[in-house]
Each structure stands twice: as C-alpha cells, then as structure tokens.
Design a protein around this motif. Sequence first.
Motif, PDB file in Angstrom:
ATOM      1  N   LYS A  55       0.857  -1.198   0.000  1.00  0.00           N
ATOM      2  CA  LYS A  55       0.000   0.000   0.000  1.00  0.00           C
ATOM      3  C   LYS A  55       0.893   1.248   0.000  1.00  0.00           C
ATOM      4  O   LYS A  55       1.854   1.330   0.786  1.00  0.00           O
ATOM      5  CB  LYS A  55      -0.854  -0.018   1.271  1.00  0.00           C
ATOM      6  N   GLY A  56       0.605   2.182  -0.889  1.00  0.00           N
ATOM      7  CA  GLY A  56       1.377   3.421  -0.945  1.00  0.00           C
ATOM      8  C   GLY A  56       2.638   3.325  -1.800  1.00  0.00           C
ATOM      9  O   GLY A  56       3.274   4.332  -2.066  1.00  0.00           O
ATOM     10  N   ASP A  73      -1.894   2.146  -7.039  1.00  0.00           N
ATOM     11  CA  ASP A  73      -3.215   1.851  -6.463  1.00  0.00           C
ATOM     12  C   ASP A  73      -4.027   0.917  -7.356  1.00  0.00           C
ATOM     13  O   ASP A  73      -4.740   0.036  -6.855  1.00  0.00           O
ATOM     14  CB  ASP A  73      -4.014   3.153  -6.276  1.00  0.00           C
TER      15      ASP A  73
END
Length: 263
Positions: A54-55, A59
């Motif tokens: 995540k990040g 995405d």
Amino acid sequence: MEFKRAVGTRRTTRYYQAWRPVEKEKVQKILHAARLQSHHGNAQEVRKAVVITKGETPDAVRDGLIDAVYNQPQAHQAPVAIVWCTDMAGWEPLRPTLLKLIESGSLTSSYGWSEEFVDSVVMKTPDFNVLAGDVEFAKWLSAFECGLGVGSALLAATDEGLGTGLVTGRREQIRELLKMPESVIPTQIQLVGYSAESTEAGGQRPRPDFEDLYFDGTWGTSYGNDESVVAELSDAGMIQAAAPLPHRKAELRALAGMFGLPE
Ligand SMILES: Cc1cc2nc3c(=O)[nH]c(=O)nc-3n(C[C@H](O)[C@H](O)[C@H](O)COP(=O)(O)O)c2cc1C
C-alpha cells in the motif's frame, strides 16, 4: 520469539491496523524464511512471489488484487500482500541444481551421487525429474513446494510481531493483473500487517483430535498423544487456550465498530 511459541501464537489475522505500514525489512525477513525452506532437488526457482505494498505499488494494481481476492475486508486493511506463485519453468534447472548439491557436499558419493547417476537415473525418473512425467503430478508437487515456503513465511511474520494470514483469489485474474508469464500459477495471497486483534485473536482455532490425524505404523492406528508432552507444549506456548475465549464476542463487536463493518 522461541519456535514453539511462534507456532502456537500464529493465527489467521482478519483485522489489521490499516493505518500502520509494515517495515520493508520485516517483509524481507519473511521472504527469506520461505527461500530457506526445503525444496525437491533444491529447484528453488519453482516458488516465487510478488509483493504488493500500500502506498508503493500503484493503487490500480493493489485495488485489482483486492478485487481478485473477492474484496475480503482484511485485504483492504492489510498494507502488504505477498502473492505466492509456482513457476513451472523453475523445474528446468533441476540438473544443475542437483550437480551443485553434489559439488557443495550435500549429496554425497557414499550414497551413490555422481553426475553420471543424475543423468542416467534421476533425470529419467519422473518421481525425481517431475518434468519427465505427468504434468498434473508436477503441478501438485509445485504447489506442495510453494506451501512449504509459505508455512515458514507465516511463522516468520508471527516472529516479527506481525499479523498475517492467507486469502484465496481468482488465479487467472491475478496472473493477468501482475503480468505473469504462462509458466506461473498464483497460489495463495499472504496478507501482512500489524494486527488490530489481540494476539490471542479469540484463542487457538479448532483442530481435529491429534489421535484422529496421526497414525502409528498402519493407517487408522492412533499415534500416542502423551499427556506430559502436551503439558510441555502448553508451557512452551505451542498449545494455547482454544477458541473461543470468553471475551471474543465483545472483541469482534468492537472491531466491527472500529472498521464500520456489520456485527
Ligand atoms: C490455502 C489457504 C487459503 C485460505 N484462504 C482464506 C480466505 O480466503 N479467507 C479467509 O478468511 N481465510 C482463509 N484461510 C485461513 C483459514 O481459514 C484458517 O487457516 C483456518 O480457519 C485455521 O485458522 P488459523 O490459521 O488461525 O489456525 C486460508 C487458509 C489456507 C491454508
């Protein structure tokens, strides 16, 4: 963490601290734990993984993976997902990996190992050179090899103080999403993150009785489950209180409230 306690403390975590990233070095250690597991012929290139963070990972890719694992809520929460795969092309270097085992003194001449033995016997025997035989068996064995590594990876995550657990997904969708070649089959997805549940996560999950699973000498004759060994494993933290612990329902209500999920 001591080995027995790590085995006993591991749970399938289903609630993660979505806001707290996992240190990259912890993920690296988890991957090493899989890499060092045993493997038929030491053909280690059969089990591989793609890490989705995540990040860091775009995405669109992470969202695609979450969708492919049927939008299970824990996949939304966990900041890291390790997509464990088998790569059938990884069996191809079996001959050189066996020769390296001979060179390194792992497979010994006392037991008859030589280049000539590898070529004349091992490479021609489908049980050893799986590409020489039945493709279904090769796929089955590859999944077995991957599972061995994943078992260590789950324990390594627990050892690092992390929550972890496997989720199932639509394999073809994942293959396309992550642009995997034809030889690669995604197996299971290991979620990793800091647990939002208590360490006990409601207690050790139900298991069939030991006596019904493990046999002595012949199928169906139970292997003894000595009470003093059970007591020793309980003291060491391998055998822990069974689910559900008395407070589990209240804990689940609180977790549902925290994540805005139905009770
Ligand atoms: C191959 C595999 C796939 C799994 N897939 C899912 C899944 O998609 N969703 C889920 O909630 N749990 C999944 N699990 C977790 C199991 O339900 C869990 O291991 C089992 O209930 C025992 O609990 P424990 O791991 O906490 O001991 C999976 C486990 C394995 C080994």
